[in-house]
Design a protein around this motif. Structure first.
Motif, PDB file in Angstrom:
ATOM      1  N   TRP A  27      -2.514  -0.998 -12.965  1.00 27.92           N
ATOM      2  CA  TRP A  27      -1.689  -1.917 -12.141  1.00 27.92           C
ATOM      3  C   TRP A  27      -2.054  -1.971 -10.674  1.00 27.92           C
ATOM      4  O   TRP A  27      -2.200  -0.733 -10.092  1.00 27.92           O
ATOM      5  CB  TRP A  27      -0.111  -1.508 -12.257  1.00 27.92           C
ATOM      6  CG  TRP A  27       0.337  -2.409 -13.675  1.00 27.92           C
ATOM      7  CD1 TRP A  27      -0.322  -2.350 -14.932  1.00 27.92           C
ATOM      8  CD2 TRP A  27       1.652  -2.997 -13.853  1.00 27.92           C
ATOM      9  NE1 TRP A  27       0.538  -2.976 -15.596  1.00 27.92           N
ATOM     10  CE2 TRP A  27       1.564  -3.161 -15.193  1.00 27.92           C
ATOM     11  CE3 TRP A  27       2.800  -3.058 -12.981  1.00 27.92           C
ATOM     12  CZ2 TRP A  27       2.746  -3.854 -15.963  1.00 27.92           C
ATOM     13  CZ3 TRP A  27       3.934  -3.675 -13.738  1.00 27.92           C
ATOM     14  CH2 TRP A  27       3.773  -3.963 -15.224  1.00 27.92           C
ATOM     15  N   ALA A  28      -2.040  -2.809  -9.684  1.00 29.03           N
ATOM     16  CA  ALA A  28      -2.256  -2.710  -8.344  1.00 29.03           C
ATOM     17  C   ALA A  28      -1.015  -2.971  -7.345  1.00 29.03           C
ATOM     18  O   ALA A  28      -0.229  -4.126  -7.563  1.00 29.03           O
ATOM     19  CB  ALA A  28      -3.334  -3.648  -7.990  1.00 29.03           C
ATOM     20  N   ILE A  29      -0.918  -2.247  -6.428  1.00 33.17           N
ATOM     21  CA  ILE A  29      -0.057  -2.413  -5.466  1.00 33.17           C
ATOM     22  C   ILE A  29      -0.608  -2.716  -3.992  1.00 33.17           C
ATOM     23  O   ILE A  29      -1.774  -2.029  -3.610  1.00 33.17           O
ATOM     24  CB  ILE A  29       0.840  -1.062  -5.141  1.00 33.17           C
ATOM     25  CG1 ILE A  29       1.288  -0.434  -6.332  1.00 33.17           C
ATOM     26  CG2 ILE A  29       1.686  -1.349  -4.180  1.00 33.17           C
ATOM     27  CD1 ILE A  29       2.017  -1.245  -7.144  1.00 33.17           C
ATOM     28  N   SER A  30      -0.316  -3.921  -3.215  1.00 31.12           N
ATOM     29  CA  SER A  30      -0.961  -4.179  -2.266  1.00 31.12           C
ATOM     30  C   SER A  30      -0.104  -4.620  -1.074  1.00 31.12           C
ATOM     31  O   SER A  30       1.342  -4.958  -1.429  1.00 31.12           O
ATOM     32  CB  SER A  30      -2.175  -5.281  -2.416  1.00 31.12           C
ATOM     33  OG  SER A  30      -1.508  -6.433  -2.953  1.00 31.12           O
ATOM     34  N   ASP A  31      -0.329  -4.904   0.189  1.00 37.55           N
ATOM     35  CA  ASP A  31       0.402  -5.226   1.227  1.00 37.55           C
ATOM     36  C   ASP A  31      -0.475  -6.503   1.733  1.00 37.55           C
ATOM     37  O   ASP A  31      -1.236  -7.060   1.319  1.00 37.55           O
ATOM     38  CB  ASP A  31       0.671  -4.388   2.332  1.00 37.55           C
ATOM     39  CG  ASP A  31      -0.729  -4.056   3.134  1.00 37.55           C
ATOM     40  OD1 ASP A  31      -1.964  -4.160   2.671  1.00 37.55           O
ATOM     41  OD2 ASP A  31      -0.343  -3.288   4.138  1.00 37.55           O
ATOM     42  N   ASP A  32       0.149  -7.148   3.068  1.00 37.58           N
ATOM     43  CA  ASP A  32      -0.118  -8.262   3.671  1.00 37.58           C
ATOM     44  C   ASP A  32      -1.682  -8.101   4.088  1.00 37.58           C
ATOM     45  O   ASP A  32      -2.560  -8.933   4.180  1.00 37.58           O
ATOM     46  CB  ASP A  32       0.600  -8.594   4.850  1.00 37.58           C
ATOM     47  CG  ASP A  32       1.767  -9.630   4.282  1.00 37.58           C
ATOM     48  OD1 ASP A  32       1.775 -10.145   3.361  1.00 37.58           O
ATOM     49  OD2 ASP A  32       2.799  -9.610   5.065  1.00 37.58           O
ATOM     50  N   ALA A  33      -2.065  -6.759   4.454  1.00 39.61           N
ATOM     51  CA  ALA A  33      -3.336  -6.669   5.032  1.00 39.61           C
ATOM     52  C   ALA A  33      -4.337  -6.214   3.992  1.00 39.61           C
ATOM     53  O   ALA A  33      -5.341  -5.757   4.295  1.00 39.61           O
ATOM     54  CB  ALA A  33      -3.284  -5.675   6.175  1.00 39.61           C
ATOM     55  N   ASP A  34      -4.127  -6.388   2.670  1.00 36.21           N
ATOM     56  CA  ASP A  34      -4.863  -6.169   1.563  1.00 36.21           C
ATOM     57  C   ASP A  34      -5.267  -4.905   1.283  1.00 36.21           C
ATOM     58  O   ASP A  34      -6.397  -4.402   0.743  1.00 36.21           O
ATOM     59  CB  ASP A  34      -6.256  -6.981   1.368  1.00 36.21           C
ATOM     60  CG  ASP A  34      -5.867  -8.396   1.103  1.00 36.21           C
ATOM     61  OD1 ASP A  34      -4.848  -8.758   0.265  1.00 36.21           O
ATOM     62  OD2 ASP A  34      -6.417  -9.460   1.730  1.00 36.21           O
ATOM     63  N   THR A  80       4.935  -7.238   3.200  1.00 37.40           N
ATOM     64  CA  THR A  80       5.276  -7.640   2.133  1.00 37.40           C
ATOM     65  C   THR A  80       4.364  -6.773   1.083  1.00 37.40           C
ATOM     66  O   THR A  80       3.411  -6.164   1.229  1.00 37.40           O
ATOM     67  CB  THR A  80       4.283  -9.311   1.726  1.00 37.40           C
ATOM     68  OG1 THR A  80       5.065 -10.053   2.630  1.00 37.40           O
ATOM     69  CG2 THR A  80       4.436  -9.702   0.148  1.00 37.40           C
ATOM     70  N   ILE A  81       5.051  -6.421  -0.156  1.00 40.22           N
ATOM     71  CA  ILE A  81       4.497  -5.749  -1.166  1.00 40.22           C
ATOM     72  C   ILE A  81       4.455  -6.622  -2.526  1.00 40.22           C
ATOM     73  O   ILE A  81       5.057  -7.294  -2.748  1.00 40.22           O
ATOM     74  CB  ILE A  81       5.623  -4.251  -1.528  1.00 40.22           C
ATOM     75  CG1 ILE A  81       4.837  -3.566  -2.608  1.00 40.22           C
ATOM     76  CG2 ILE A  81       6.916  -5.003  -1.887  1.00 40.22           C
ATOM     77  CD1 ILE A  81       5.582  -2.193  -2.833  1.00 40.22           C
TER      78      ILE A  81
END
Length: 96
Positions: A27-34, A80-81
């Motif tokens: 599974w991947a976790i990312s934010d607004d800046a990728d 954003t997460i």
């Protein structure tokens, strides 16, 4: 404060609030800046268990994972997460 000064004090906590074990491997976790982190293969949480994902470096355990980033990831002013399964399905999207 400046999260770059101690990257392990910048973290996100995940909890399995379900009734079944949850396999997070891939599974991947990312934010607004990728900025993206991928859970290690085979990593799972039993019901009620939590894991803390630290931005910095350390040795992964059942309760603490380390992104290995050399700079802060999460914006103090808001971000954003996004949590996606290994097949790309969005499971959680939240903004703070």
């Amino acid at each position: 404060g400046n999260d770059n000064e101690n990257l392990n004090d910048e973290y996100v906590v995940f909890e399995n609030a379900g009734d079944e074990p949850l396999d997070l491997g891939g599974w991947a976790i990312s934010d607004d800046a990728d900025h993206t982190y991928t859970f290690p293969s085979g990593f799972a949480l039993d019901p009620g268990e939590r894991v803390t994902l630290h931005t910095g470096s350390g040795e992964n355990t059942a309760t603490d994972l380390y992104w290995g980033s050399e700079q802060a990831v999460w914006n103090n002013a808001g971000d954003t997460i996004l949590v996606e399964t290994d097949s790309g399905t969005t499971v959680v999207e939240g903004t703070y």
